[in-house]
Design an enzyme around this catalytic site. Structure first.
Site, short mmCIF file in Angstrom:
data_model
loop_
_atom_site.label_atom_id
_atom_site.label_comp_id
_atom_site.label_asym_id
_atom_site.label_seq_id
_atom_site.Cartn_x
_atom_site.Cartn_y
_atom_site.Cartn_z
N HIS A 48 0.83 -1.21 0.00
CA HIS A 48 0.00 0.00 0.00
C HIS A 48 0.86 1.26 0.00
O HIS A 48 0.56 2.24 -0.70
CB HIS A 48 -0.93 -0.03 1.21
CG HIS A 48 -1.78 1.19 1.35
ND1 HIS A 48 -1.52 2.17 2.29
CD2 HIS A 48 -2.87 1.61 0.65
CE1 HIS A 48 -2.43 3.13 2.19
NE2 HIS A 48 -3.25 2.82 1.21
N GLU A 51 2.16 1.77 -3.43
CA GLU A 51 1.08 2.29 -4.29
C GLU A 51 0.95 3.80 -4.15
O GLU A 51 0.73 4.52 -5.12
CB GLU A 51 -0.24 1.60 -3.91
CG GLU A 51 -1.47 2.13 -4.62
CD GLU A 51 -2.62 2.40 -3.66
OE1 GLU A 51 -3.15 3.54 -3.69
OE2 GLU A 51 -2.97 1.49 -2.89
#
Length: 414
Positions: A48, A51
């Site tokens: 995450h 990202e």
């Protein structure tokens, strides 16, 4: 007639497209085969964080230029991290396909991953974690996952924890990027007003085919394992008690997935569902009550969520258990199942009018080894769900005694 086209480029990049007549837009997405399921506990949240970090700048674009790249054209650019994949996607007018492909390729392959950006983005993610912690109908699912899956990565937080996010470093990010962000680990999909040969040409023009293929061996998560059923209450101030009662389910490719979707919809998929009618309309115990499910390559999970006044928590949970027990013991009447088939067919048909939904479906064909089915094939598959299929799925998956229950609020549900 729509058709899914598939090409594997010499560098290992898998490319899929589905042309949709009558639309003027295109959805383009890149699926990276790495996400929270592939993380070690001490690195929780790494996928995450990466990202987020790819949007902070590339070799060719600043963060501001990335933000403007598609929005200035009336399109959108976003990303998300799931359990199994990290996804980058743009939606644009068909005339701007090249721009979408170019910017997604830029952030996927050429992020700068600077230390100064990490310091700032770490603060953003800590705020995101705080936002989830302040949202009880979000955090209750996180807590339930952790309880259901014990020490398995299915129970990890996709966002990570404050401790793990603070400990993640630029070398961690570059290590994950080097292992997974290359053509051998990517699936790209376009749907909408796009011809397959044109898509291949645009990929070539924007450099996707020139990127080295990299290590194509798959990241292998631990075999799924869940904890025995249990009940736990997490004390927290608030006006409501939030309850998730759920357990494991079948994998994405299991033939009972469609009967599961049908039964779950009849139980808690809308205003006409049994749980909505019983818990909300007849007993007045909740504003929100619904079923949920998710399917992965090797397992799945499903259950029921309800939010209710603390003094009503036990009554609401008892009502849910009673409805589930009735379905397990008696099955569903044939007329309800027939109605469920019509509902499910309507939902599938409406969803496939969206270019983004078609993109997600095409990606699933590749990522989960599904056969590509036309709309008529899908409707025939739903029509073929028998009453016996629904009865079997109810018996195998909806026994409330097998559910793990997590409640969050001032008062426990028992």
């Amino acid at each position: 007639m729509t058709q899914l086209h598939r090409t594997v480029l010499p560098n290992g990049l898998t490319v899929l497209s589905e042309y949709m007549p009558g639309v003027r837009s295109v959805s383009f997405g890149a699926w990276v085969r790495a996400a929270s399921l592939h993380e070690r506990r001490e690195k929780m949240g790494l996928s995450h964080l990466l990202e987020h970090m790819v949007f902070k700048g590339t070799e060719r674009r600043t963060a501001h230029e990335i933000a403007l790249s598609l929005e200035a054209l009336g399109g959108s650019l976003d990303a998300y991290t799931s359990r199994e994949h990290t996804v980058y996607q743009g939606r644009v007018l068909d005339e701007h396909l090249r721009e979408a492909v170019d910017v997604v390729g830029d952030i996927v392959f050429r992020p700068t991953l600077r230390e100064s950006d990490l310091a700032l983005e770490r603060k953003v993610i800590l705020e995101e974690i705080g936002m989830v912690e302040d949202t009880p109908d979000d955090i209750v699912f996180e807590l339930h996952n952790e309880l259901l899956w014990a020490d398995h990565p299915y129970g990890y937080s996709i966002l990570g924890t404050r401790d793990t996010v603070n400990a993640l470093s630029v070398p961690d990010l570059r290590g994950l990027h080097g292992r997974a962000y290359h053509p051998g680990q990517l699936v790209v999909v376009a749907s909408g007003n796009v011809e397959h040969e044109k898509l291949l040409g645009v990929l070539h023009e924007t450099g996707w085919g020139a990127v080295a293929g990299g290590d194509a061996s798959r990241l292998v998560p631990p075999a799924p394992r869940s904890a025995p059923p249990m009940t736990k209450h997490v004390e927290r101030e608030g006006a409501q008690t939030h309850i998730v009662a759920g357990t494991t389910a079948m994998a994405h490719g299991h033939p009972d997935r469609f009967p599961m979707l049908l039964l779950s919809m009849l139980l808690g998929g809308g205003m006409s569902s049994r749980l909505f009618q019983r818990v909300r309309e007849e007993l007045g115990l909740a504003y929100a009550v619904y079923t949920y499910q998710s399917f992965h390559a090797d397992s799945g999970m499903h259950g029921v969520y309800v939010a209710t006044a603390p003094d009503s928590a036990n009554d609401a949970l008892d009502a849910i258990r009673t409805e589930l027990r009735t379905v397990v013991d008696e099955g569903m009447p044939a007329d309800e199942i027939a109605m469920g088939r019509q509902q499910l067919k309507g939902q599938v048909t409406l969803s496939l009018e969206s270019v983004s939904s078609r993109m997600y479906r095409a990606a699933s064909v590749e990522l989960y080894g599904e056969p590509y089915r036309s709309l008529d094939d899908l409707l025939a598959l739903i029509d073929a769900i028998s009453d016996e299929d629904v009865t079997r799925v109810a018996r195998d998956y909806f026994d409330p005694d097998r559910f793990t229950v997590l409640s969050l609020g001032p008062k426990a549900a028992e």
